[in-house]
Design a protein around this motif. Structure first.
Motif, PDB file in Angstrom:
ATOM      1  N   ARG A  98     -19.349 101.374 -45.436  1.00 23.27           N
ATOM      2  CA  ARG A  98     -18.729 102.684 -45.210  1.00 23.27           C
ATOM      3  C   ARG A  98     -19.611 103.589 -44.358  1.00 23.27           C
ATOM      4  O   ARG A  98     -19.118 104.407 -43.600  1.00 23.27           O
ATOM      5  CB  ARG A  98     -18.348 103.320 -46.544  1.00 23.27           C
ATOM      6  CG  ARG A  98     -16.997 102.774 -47.035  1.00 23.27           C
ATOM      7  CD  ARG A  98     -16.407 103.644 -48.105  1.00 23.27           C
ATOM      8  NE  ARG A  98     -17.231 103.539 -49.300  1.00 23.27           N
ATOM      9  CZ  ARG A  98     -16.912 102.784 -50.353  1.00 23.27           C
ATOM     10  NH1 ARG A  98     -15.793 102.110 -50.363  1.00 23.27           N
ATOM     11  NH2 ARG A  98     -17.708 102.724 -51.387  1.00 23.27           N
ATOM     12  N   GLU A 146     -23.351 107.633 -49.611  1.00 24.14           N
ATOM     13  CA  GLU A 146     -22.246 106.709 -49.888  1.00 24.14           C
ATOM     14  C   GLU A 146     -22.448 105.962 -51.208  1.00 24.14           C
ATOM     15  O   GLU A 146     -21.512 105.757 -51.971  1.00 24.14           O
ATOM     16  CB  GLU A 146     -22.107 105.683 -48.759  1.00 24.14           C
ATOM     17  CG  GLU A 146     -21.244 106.138 -47.606  1.00 24.14           C
ATOM     18  CD  GLU A 146     -19.826 106.496 -48.046  1.00 24.14           C
ATOM     19  OE1 GLU A 146     -19.305 105.871 -48.987  1.00 24.14           O
ATOM     20  OE2 GLU A 146     -19.263 107.428 -47.446  1.00 24.14           O
ATOM     21  N   ARG A 159     -19.119 102.512 -40.828  1.00 23.57           N
ATOM     22  CA  ARG A 159     -17.789 102.998 -40.458  1.00 23.57           C
ATOM     23  C   ARG A 159     -17.829 104.450 -39.995  1.00 23.57           C
ATOM     24  O   ARG A 159     -17.197 104.813 -39.010  1.00 23.57           O
ATOM     25  CB  ARG A 159     -16.935 102.931 -41.721  1.00 23.57           C
ATOM     26  CG  ARG A 159     -15.642 102.259 -41.607  1.00 23.57           C
ATOM     27  CD  ARG A 159     -15.066 102.004 -42.961  1.00 23.57           C
ATOM     28  NE  ARG A 159     -14.634 103.228 -43.638  1.00 23.57           N
ATOM     29  CZ  ARG A 159     -13.673 103.256 -44.581  1.00 23.57           C
ATOM     30  NH1 ARG A 159     -13.059 102.148 -44.917  1.00 23.57           N
ATOM     31  NH2 ARG A 159     -13.340 104.371 -45.173  1.00 23.57           N
ATOM     32  N   PRO A 215     -13.907  97.362 -47.582  1.00 23.48           N
ATOM     33  CA  PRO A 215     -14.364  98.628 -47.008  1.00 23.48           C
ATOM     34  C   PRO A 215     -13.973  98.840 -45.552  1.00 23.48           C
ATOM     35  O   PRO A 215     -14.172  99.919 -45.025  1.00 23.48           O
ATOM     36  CB  PRO A 215     -15.884  98.508 -47.124  1.00 23.48           C
ATOM     37  CG  PRO A 215     -16.165  97.054 -47.092  1.00 23.48           C
ATOM     38  CD  PRO A 215     -15.003  96.422 -47.799  1.00 23.48           C
TER      39      PRO A 215
END
Ligand code: C3B
Length: 823
Positions: free
Chosen positions: A48, A25, A51, A179
């Motif tokens: 992220r 990422e 996530r 984000p």
């Protein structure tokens, strides 16, 4: 969905697996390598990555809901005050340990990344935070829910102090990236405004009416994950953002003027630009009504067209959904659903009403008459002409019904009309919600009682079964497990970790109140939490606080009815007694008084009170004779993040609103669950807190609600208290003398004169009772073992205040939406 639409493999839940994902990422998402990554890069990559770990669960939740079409809740709220997302996502996904270890192997401190997150302040206070707690609980309890709200580009303002006075700055929370959201511009829906209503002959020959809008905007959905705690479920929060449409430009500015067209775009996008910063006092602004209609129209359309399966028979809508109206802000959804069914689907009125009147339920959050939203009909008619017609028709039918029931009581009929005639003709949104809703609930027992007996008394007589109570709650995940890791550890050691999802289990701590070793550790944790907030305040503001003092905390919006001035009078009175030599500082319980409060920018008296708190604080903090014994801290910009470190450090929770004015309070619950004792009036949920914890462990004071009413009816004269109570007089005189304003008597004169001549919320009447209760606090605090016993019992008896319990009550009493366990 087909089999192979399950798109991604579960991420590897190991330290190495996490590190790989995180670096990927950082490299491919942020475009930097580790050696060059800023903290913000690291935070965004981290968010992220987390996530991704939740993604499989989210897609699976959506897939299963699509398949099962289980009855759901759509929580319609103009505010969701979420707080920081990273910690909660880590907790829900069970990744805390892996992530901490993985990051530290890269030389990164998780705490630093946490602090890089700007919280989304998409709410004002209690109402918005409650919505966030509720969606957390529903996800954790496996109940299908969609939250629908507004993605404000600027959330609640950032508060700063300049010379002690509040100065607001815009809350540019999106500046460094966001984000946690998933924008879906392709799924935008059109929302119309203005124009007129026309009559036409439909294909079936029937003459109908329809809306010919004047302008429109696009509503773009931004989806947020709402992860349940370690249960594999991830619900959705869908926040709408306004965008200009091409049609908009043409319709209004059909001039070929480029600059005008761009201006038009800005105009449309204004709708979701900023959160109105008024807490519980609506300003009746047109833009606010635009916001309200904007998000509910988009939400209803999204639900009907996208969430429901194709071909769904809308006659079955009440079996599939409950639209919960969080206060009156989304109430315009009622005529909107009528419009969709009658005008767009061609239903006849009675059919449409029979469905609409089964789909909505209304939560009222206030008792202040000025907080009940009312929209002037000329404004509403200009912005939503067809909705106004529909409201009139709903009202006509309702009044006809009432005249049958009360043929000889036209006065009552007029009182109950959805349309007020005075001072201007206006729509009473609370009445509309009550007529159309299946249920109306207050947010604490006393509040629900007063709604029935006073605010909506005629309605509760007419619809006795509509009214119910659901006492508010708070999520134990955020406000205990995350906010107070030390206490959480101790609780888990004592009773296991089941309490995080079943807060009644805290009662298992009760016997430990008698265990001296447990109390010692409990005290040690409180002290540790005081050091933690002391560090935060030192770094943030350069403020020094002494952890070896009682932390006496009042955090909430600044409002007269909450009575920050009463707290201030206690402080000033103490100061006055010490400096005049009538009280020996050595005999005063060392206290740190902490305030946190934002004032609505246009609420002048509230802003003056902030100025006075800071002025008194400055004087006390600069007095060498008081050093280490009395101090006042007022960190600017109190928000969810600060609450999470301040509340666990509190010894004393100040809940001192005038009885009958605070609907519930939820801060009071957070303090209790973190082992603070409450000093409070018989108001809102304090009543239930005191009943559960017991009188010996709660400092009650002040007039009761009926006493308040009697006193006001007899005629309340605040100056009489000033004249007869010497310490009150000295405290007020000291403020009036300019002692806190460099001798300038004019600066705080409005506060003093308001208290002496108006005092709408009876601070002076309750002053002596409050001072006496504070003396009981001092006496109790002098015995640390006894105090800790009470503190432990506050935690042990606080399980009722979990928002999971609130959700169970909503489900049993209002929604009837059973949980859907994972497959
Ligand atoms: C608040 C009330 O003032 C609180 O007593 C209550 O605990 C919460 O709602 C949640 O129910 N409230 C608010 O924050 N904003 C409003 N407009 C009305 C009530």
């Amino acid at each position: 969905m087909t089999e192979n639409s399950t798109p991604i493999a579960t991420r590897e839940r190991t330290v190495d697996g996490f590190v790989r994902e995180f670096l990927r990422e950082l490299n491919f998402g942020q475009g930097v390598d580790l050696s060059r990554a800023s903290v913000n890069d690291q935070y965004l990559a981290m968010a992220r990555t987390v996530r991704h770990y939740l993604m499989v669960r989210w897609l699976e939740t959506l897939r299963r809901q699509g398949e099962l079409q289980a009855k759901s809740v759509a929580y319609l709220s103009a505010e969701f005050l979420l707080g920081r997302q990273l910690d909660n996502a880590l907790l829900a996904s069970g990744l805390e340990d892996i992530v901490e270890e993985g990051l530290s192997s890269l030389g990164i401190d998780l705490a630093t990344l946490r602090d890089a997150e700007v919280e989304p302040g998409l709410g004002n206070g209690g109402l918005g935070r409650l919505a966030a707690c509720f969606i957390d609980s529903l996800a954790t309890m496996n109940v299908p829910c969609i939250g629908y709200g507004i993605r404000y580009e600027y959330g609640i303002f950032q508060q700063t102090f300049v010379d002690g006075w509040q100065v607001e700055k815009p809350d540019d929370w999106l500046a460094l990236g966001s984000p946690w959201e998933f924008p879906h511009p392709e799924a935008a829906v059109r929302v119309n405004f203005g124009g007129s209503v026309e009559q036409y002959q439909a294909d079936d020959g029937v003459v109908r009416r329809r809306w010919v809008p004047g302008w429109s905007v696009l509503a773009v959905p931004y989806n947020y994950m709402v992860p349940g705690f370690e249960n594999g479920r991830v619900n959705t929060l869908r926040l709408w953002s306004a965008q200009a449409t091409h049609a908009f430009d043409l319709a209004i500015f059909n001039s070929g003027d480029y600059a005008e067209a761009v201006r038009a775009q800005t105009f449309a996008e204004n709708i979701t630009k900023v959160l109105y910063p008024e807490d519980s006092t609506p300003q009746g602004k047109e833009l606010r009504l635009q916001q309200q209609y904007f998000f509910v129209a988009a939400s209803l359309k999204n639900f009907i067209d996208e969430v429901l399966p194709e071909g769904f028979d809308l006659h079955n809508l009440p079996d599939r959904i409950n639209f919960q109206l969080n206060d009156t802000h989304p109430v315009i959804a009622i005529p909107e659903l009528m419009r969709i069914l009658v005008d767009e689907k061609g239903w006849d009125w009675d059919d449409a009403w029979s469905v609409t009147s089964k789909c909505f339920a209304y939560t009222c959050h206030t008792l202040l008459p000025e907080a009940l939203e009312v929209w002037p009909v000329d404004l509403l008619g200009r912005l939503l002409p067809r909705h106004l017609e529909i409201i009139y028709r709903i009202n006509d039918a309702f009044l006809a019904e009432l005249r049958q029931e009360y043929p000889d009581d036209e006065l009552r009929v007029r009182r109950m009309s959805i349309i007020a005639e005075y001072p201007v003709r206006a729509v009473r949104m609370a009445y509309l919600a009550t007529v159309a809703g299946t249920k109306v609930n207050g947010v604490a027992e006393l509040h629900s009682q007063l709604l029935r007996d006073k605010v909506l008394n005629d309605f509760s007589e007419y619809y006795p079964d509509k009214f119910t109570n659901v006492t508010n709650g708070v999520t134990p995940r955020r406000f205990v497990r995350l906010a107070n890791p030390a206490l959480s550890g101790l609780i888990t050691e004592a009773i296991g970790d089941g309490w995080v999802t079943d807060l009644d289990k805290l009662s298992g701590l009760e016997p430990l109140a008698e265990d001296a070793e447990f109390r010692r550790r409990f005290r040690e944790i409180k002290l540790h939490n005081k050091h933690r907030i002391a560090d935060v305040l030192a770094t943030r503001d350069g403020t020094v606080v002494n952890p070896d003092t009682m932390f006496d905390v009042m955090v909430k919006r600044l409002h007269e009815y909450k009575r920050q001035t009463l707290k201030l009078l206690h402080i000033v009175s103490l100061y006055e007694q010490v400096t005049s030599g009538r009280l020996d500082i050595g005999s005063v319980t060392p206290r740190t008084f902490a305030f946190g409060a934002k004032a609505a920018p246009g609420y002048l008296l509230a802003k003056q009170i902030i100025g006075l708190i800071n002025a008194v604080g400055r004087t006390i903090n600069e007095d060498p004779a008081l050093e280490g014994r009395l101090s006042v801290v007022f960190p600017a910009n109190y928000n969810v993040t600060l609450a999470e470190t301040l509340i666990p450090a509190a010894d004393l929770s100040e809940q001192i609103s005038l009885a009958g004015k605070e609907a519930s309070g939820t801060g009071n619950m957070k303090f209790m669950l973190n082992g603070a004792l409450t000093i409070g009036t018989d108001d809102g949920a304090n009543v239930e807190i005191r009943r559960l914890v017991g009188d010996e462990h709660f400092f009650l004071f002040g007039l009761t609600e009926p006493e308040v009413e009697q006193l006001v009816d007899r005629g309340y004269h605040p100056s009489a208290y000033y004249e007869t109570n010497a310490s009150l007089r000295r405290a007020l005189d000291l403020i009036a003398s300019g002692a806190f304003s460099n001798g300038d008597r004019a600066v705080f004169e409005p506060i003093v004169s308001n208290l002496l001549h108006e005092d709408r919320f009876l601070a002076l009447a309750d002053f002596q009772a409050y001072i006496d209760a504070q003396a009981r606090v001092d006496a109790a605090y002098a015995d640390p073992e006894q105090w800790t016993r009470s503190a432990v019992l506050n935690v042990a008896r606080g399980g009722f205040f979990s928002s999971d319990r609130s959700m169970r009550d909503y489900i049993d009493r209002i929604w009837h939406t059973p949980p859907v366990p994972p497959a």
